[in-house]
Write an enzyme that holds these catalytic residues in place. Structure first.
Site, PDB file in Angstrom:
ATOM      1  NE  ARG A  91      -5.325 -20.018   4.069  1.00 30.19           N
ATOM      2  CZ  ARG A  91      -4.370 -20.845   4.483  1.00 30.19           C
ATOM      3  NH1 ARG A  91      -4.330 -22.083   4.045  1.00 30.19           N
ATOM      4  NH2 ARG A  91      -3.445 -20.424   5.337  1.00 30.19           N
TER       5      ARG A  91
ATOM      6  CG  LEU B  95       8.172   2.818   4.676  1.00 28.98           C
ATOM      7  CD1 LEU B  95       7.805   1.558   3.905  1.00 28.98           C
ATOM      8  CD2 LEU B  95       6.934   3.620   5.009  1.00 28.98           C
TER       9      LEU B  95
ATOM     10  CD  GLU C 148      10.147   1.968  10.171  1.00 30.64           C
ATOM     11  OE1 GLU C 148       9.877   2.952   9.460  1.00 30.64           O
ATOM     12  OE2 GLU C 148       9.969   0.797   9.807  1.00 30.64           O
TER      13      GLU C 148
ATOM     14  CE1 TYR D 240       1.052  -0.262   4.448  1.00 36.08           C
ATOM     15  CE2 TYR D 240      -0.008   1.869   4.389  1.00 36.08           C
ATOM     16  CZ  TYR D 240       0.797   0.963   5.037  1.00 36.08           C
ATOM     17  OH  TYR D 240       1.349   1.274   6.251  1.00 36.08           O
TER      18      TYR D 240
ATOM     19  NE  ARG E 221       6.701   4.685   0.535  1.00 31.98           N
ATOM     20  CZ  ARG E 221       6.403   5.490   1.544  1.00 31.98           C
ATOM     21  NH1 ARG E 221       7.345   5.838   2.410  1.00 31.98           N
ATOM     22  NH2 ARG E 221       5.187   5.953   1.710  1.00 31.98           N
TER      23      ARG E 221
ATOM     24  CE  LYS F 123       3.073   3.448   3.376  1.00 32.42           C
ATOM     25  NZ  LYS F 123       3.229   3.485   4.822  1.00 32.42           N
TER      26      LYS F 123
HETATM   27  N1  PDD Z   1       2.824   5.195   7.566  1.00 31.78           N
HETATM   28  N2  PDD Z   1       7.578   3.987   8.869  1.00 31.78           N
HETATM   29  C1  PDD Z   1       6.424   3.293   8.959  1.00 31.78           C
HETATM   30  C2  PDD Z   1       6.447   1.930   9.558  1.00 31.78           C
HETATM   31  C3  PDD Z   1       5.223   3.870   8.479  1.00 31.78           C
HETATM   32  O1  PDD Z   1       4.083   3.169   8.538  1.00 31.78           O
HETATM   33  C4  PDD Z   1       5.248   5.177   7.943  1.00 31.78           C
HETATM   34  C5  PDD Z   1       4.024   5.861   7.397  1.00 31.78           C
HETATM   35  C6  PDD Z   1       6.473   5.867   7.876  1.00 31.78           C
HETATM   36  C7  PDD Z   1       6.584   7.246   7.285  1.00 31.78           C
HETATM   37  O2  PDD Z   1       6.604   7.218   5.879  1.00 31.78           O
HETATM   38  P1  PDD Z   1       6.047   8.434   5.026  1.00 31.78           P
HETATM   39  O3  PDD Z   1       6.767   9.655   5.459  1.00 31.78           O
HETATM   40  O4  PDD Z   1       6.323   8.060   3.641  1.00 31.78           O
HETATM   41  O5  PDD Z   1       4.559   8.545   5.322  1.00 31.78           O
HETATM   42  C8  PDD Z   1       7.618   5.226   8.339  1.00 31.78           C
HETATM   43  C9  PDD Z   1       1.618   5.647   6.912  1.00 31.78           C
HETATM   44  C10 PDD Z   1       1.339   7.107   7.028  1.00 31.78           C
HETATM   45  C11 PDD Z   1       0.464   4.765   7.338  1.00 31.78           C
HETATM   46  O6  PDD Z   1       0.682   3.559   7.381  1.00 31.78           O
HETATM   47  O7  PDD Z   1      -0.641   5.263   7.588  1.00 31.78           O
END
Ligand code: PDD
Length: 287
Positions: free
Chosen positions: A97, A200, A176, A30, A49, A144
């Site tokens: 499945r 990420l 992170e 996503y 990405r 992601k």
């Molecule tokens: N999440 N690390 C993780 C694990 C994240 O889920 C996110 C963002 C980030 C920040 O990435 P970016 O700056 O590209 O949004 C880092 C999104 C916002 C979410 O899952 O809702």
């Protein structure tokens, strides 16, 4: 209004099969893309990405960049708010499945939008609390992936402790947040963990490093040890939906003086100025 597999419809009308591999296996990826004044922010970077994530799970991209751009713009115009966040989601599709990849199956593509609300002024003024936890996720955190169970559990630990985010530690180093990237400030230097398979590659993280370089802020991109988190002057959190926020408590101990610091104030201002420039630029998206 959402988009699902070729059609736009109200979200209440959207239906997918229970055999969708996203539902059964969490087999998909996503993106979350902020939209300011109806313009997707850093769209090119988000689509790159997305491609990286699709490559990581060996799923062919169902759309070209131009097609994605058109679909996302359609969702933006069909939704009310000027500031939105777009959620787009691709799964390996619907199949009987079986863990192994199905053959000849069409991926499921889903896009929705929600109003993007700026962090409340109160939280910008006080900063937010975080807890720390051991990073127990897999070794491809650069993908992601929609399978977010570890992130869900780690973030809920923060909520249960009355905090907003969980700062993750792996083998003595900070990776992170459960749903954000984390920066540390020490003696006027902005410290950022290097992008690798353990975090990420945040789009907001990139923007912050670019703004820092443009303003001659001293930056070190290098592994950040746990003790540096615990003795930081400031800690910053970034994400597409929360922009930049100051973390002013970690595990019930104040960070620095317990208030958002000078680095936060500077980067927050630079970020808002940058957003304003992008919005004035007249293009439908950045760059
Ligand atoms: N999440 N690390 C993780 C694990 C994240 O889920 C996110 C963002 C980030 C920040 O990435 P970016 O700056 O590209 O949004 C880092 C999104 C916002 C979410 O899952 O809702």
């Amino acid at each position: 209004m959402i988009y699902l597999n070729g059609d736009f419809m109200p979200i209440e009308h959207a239906r997918i099969s229970v055999l969708d591999r996203g539902f059964i296996f969490g087999d998909g990826v996503y993106e979350v893309i902020p939209v300011y004044s109806r313009k997707p922010f850093r769209l090119v970077d988000h689509l790159l990405r997305l491609q990286h994530s699709l490559d990581g799970i060996r799923l062919q991209n169902p759309h070209s960049s131009e097609e994605w751009r058109t679909l996302l713009e359609q969702i933006v115009v069909r939704n009310e708010s000027d500031d939105q966040y777009l959620y787009l989601h691709v799964t390996r599709g619907i199949a009987r499945r079986d863990h192994a990849f199905p053959q000849g199956v069409v991926p499921t593509v889903f896009i929705m939008s929600n109003p993007l609300l700026a962090p409340p002024n109160g939280l910008l003024a006080t900063g937010v609390a975080a807890i720390t936890a051991s990073d127990n996720r897999w070794l491809r955190c650069d993908i992601k992936a929609i399978s977010l169970l570890p992130n869900v559990l780690l973030r809920q630990m923060a909520i249960d402790a009355g905090a907003m985010e969980t700062v993750l530690l792996r083998d003595g180093f900070m990776t992170e947040g459960a749903a954000s990237n984390i920066f540390v400030v020490k003696d006027g230097v902005l410290l950022a963990p290097p992008k690798n398979h353990l975090m990420l590659p945040g789009i907001t993280y990139d923007v912050v490093l670019e703004l820092a370089a443009g303003d001659n802020i001293p930056v070190e991109v290098r592994p950040i040890a746990e003790h540096e988190v615990r003795t930081a002057d400031e800690i910053l959190l970034t994400s597409s939906t929360r922009e930049i926020m100051a973390v002013t408590r970690v595990d019930d101990k104040e960070v620095g003086r317990g208030k958002p610091g000078a680095m936060f104030a500077l980067l927050y201002r630079l970020y808002q100025e940058y957003k304003a420039t992008v919005m004035r630029a007249g293009t439908s998206a950045y760059p």
